[in-house]
Design an enzyme around this catalytic site. Structure first.
Site, PDB file in Angstrom:
ATOM      1  N   ILE A  16       0.828  -1.202   0.000  1.00 46.80           N
ATOM      2  CA  ILE A  16       0.000   0.000   0.000  1.00 46.80           C
ATOM      3  C   ILE A  16       0.863   1.254   0.000  1.00 46.80           C
ATOM      4  O   ILE A  16       0.550   2.236  -0.688  1.00 46.80           O
ATOM      5  CB  ILE A  16      -0.947   0.003   1.214  1.00 46.80           C
ATOM      6  CG1 ILE A  16      -1.968  -1.136   1.103  1.00 46.80           C
ATOM      7  CG2 ILE A  16      -1.683   1.340   1.323  1.00 46.80           C
ATOM      8  CD1 ILE A  16      -2.852  -1.285   2.328  1.00 46.80           C
ATOM      9  N   TYR A 154      -1.693  -7.341  16.803  1.00 44.20           N
ATOM     10  CA  TYR A 154      -1.938  -6.432  15.680  1.00 44.20           C
ATOM     11  C   TYR A 154      -3.209  -5.615  15.909  1.00 44.20           C
ATOM     12  O   TYR A 154      -3.207  -4.381  15.760  1.00 44.20           O
ATOM     13  CB  TYR A 154      -2.046  -7.246  14.396  1.00 44.20           C
ATOM     14  CG  TYR A 154      -2.313  -6.432  13.158  1.00 44.20           C
ATOM     15  CD1 TYR A 154      -1.275  -5.757  12.525  1.00 44.20           C
ATOM     16  CD2 TYR A 154      -3.584  -6.351  12.607  1.00 44.20           C
ATOM     17  CE1 TYR A 154      -1.502  -5.011  11.375  1.00 44.20           C
ATOM     18  CE2 TYR A 154      -3.820  -5.606  11.467  1.00 44.20           C
ATOM     19  CZ  TYR A 154      -2.787  -4.944  10.851  1.00 44.20           C
ATOM     20  OH  TYR A 154      -3.024  -4.198   9.719  1.00 44.20           O
TER      21      TYR A 154
END
Length: 285
Positions: A16, A154
């Site tokens: 990304i 995460y």
């Protein structure tokens, strides 16, 4: 020196971040593409050349876990270009495992990159974004909205980032800085490959968690086979970068919107921001 608006992006060596750096340059922004190891800039530079925007991309070293590296990079950008108009916090790290077996060290490591790294970059950039009336955009995840099995570290970090940015947004708005979080779902990028997950090893060591972990891995592999492209996710980031009035919360795909909507009725964050902005509004005399 450049008359273009200047954006600093973290974590641009792949995925990304790489796609966003190229897209921001294509949108006419002077793009400071940062990464921990500039020796990994080859893919980005090749993509920039192919897109015809190499002249608008400058690669710089920035390690989000090193405050000195962050400060030096931000200060150099401002010295060279005279301004900083936007920051895109994209650098991140993942980890698969459950707390009984992993212990605290992996959790601390993931928090250091995904949360404290974002906070440190934000701290360094805010005076300059305030001066320019700029944008602060942070790539979080649908995992910052909905906790996901075996992604405790995460998701905890991404939840923390979302809480930090949701709290900062109305305060930053009082000094002219727009704050946005961007929430991708599954994205077909090198981020997943970079985790270097030994699936067989994980399952062998999972003990009583092995059946659940096997189911999770099979489901996740299927999701990533049908994942959004990095370029698709980057397009949503660029919309937030260039919109006249960007929303606080952006999902990058219809799947991400649908998944997040199981928890969030206020998908773009406007209802929350309307309430909390009133807490810091100046009284009318």
């Amino acid at each position: 020196m450049s008359s273009s608006n200047t954006v600093l992006i973290t974590g641009t060596s792949s995925g990304i971040g790489l796609a966003t750096a190229v897209a921001s340059a294509k949108a006419g922004w002077q793009t400071i593409a940062t990464m921990r190891d500039v020796g990994r800039a080859g893919a980005l530079l090749d993509a920039a050349n192919e897109a015809g925007v190499a002249g608008l991309i400058r690669v710089e070293a920035l390690d989000v876990t090193d405050p000195g590296s962050i400060s030096a990079c931000v200060q150099q950008v401002v010295a060279d270009y005279g301004r900083l108009d936007a920051v895109i916090n994209n650098a991140g790290a993942g980890y698969v495992g459950t707390i009984e077996q992993t212990g605290l060290e992996p959790v601390r490591n993931v928090m250091e990159v995904n949360y404290f790294g974002v906070v440190e970059v934000t701290h360094a950039a805010m005076p300059h974004l305030r001066a320019s009336g700029g944008r602060l955009i942070t790539v979080t995840s649908v995992g910052g909205v909905i906790g996901q099995p075996f992604n405790e570290a995460y998701c905890a970090a991404k939840f923390a980032v979302e809480g930090f940015m949701e709290s900062l947004a109305p305060v930053a708005a009082t000094v002219g800085v727009h704050v946005t979080v961007v929430e991708p779902g599954a994205v077909a990028s090198e981020f997943v490959a970079s985790q270097q997950i030994d699936i067989a090893g994980l399952l062998a060591a999972a003990g009583p968690y092995a059946p659940a972990l096997k189911s999770y891995i099979e489901r996740t592999q299927g999701a990533f086979r049908n994942a959004q492209t990095s370029e698709g996710a980057a397009a949503s980031i660029i919309e937030a970068l260039t919109a006249e009035e960007p929303p606080f919360r952006v999902q990058t795909s219809s799947w991400a919107r649908g998944f997040s909507s199981t928890k969030l009725a206020d998908l773009d964050g406007s209802a929350v921001q309307m309430v909390t902005a009133s807490w810091v509004a100046q009284p009318v005399h």
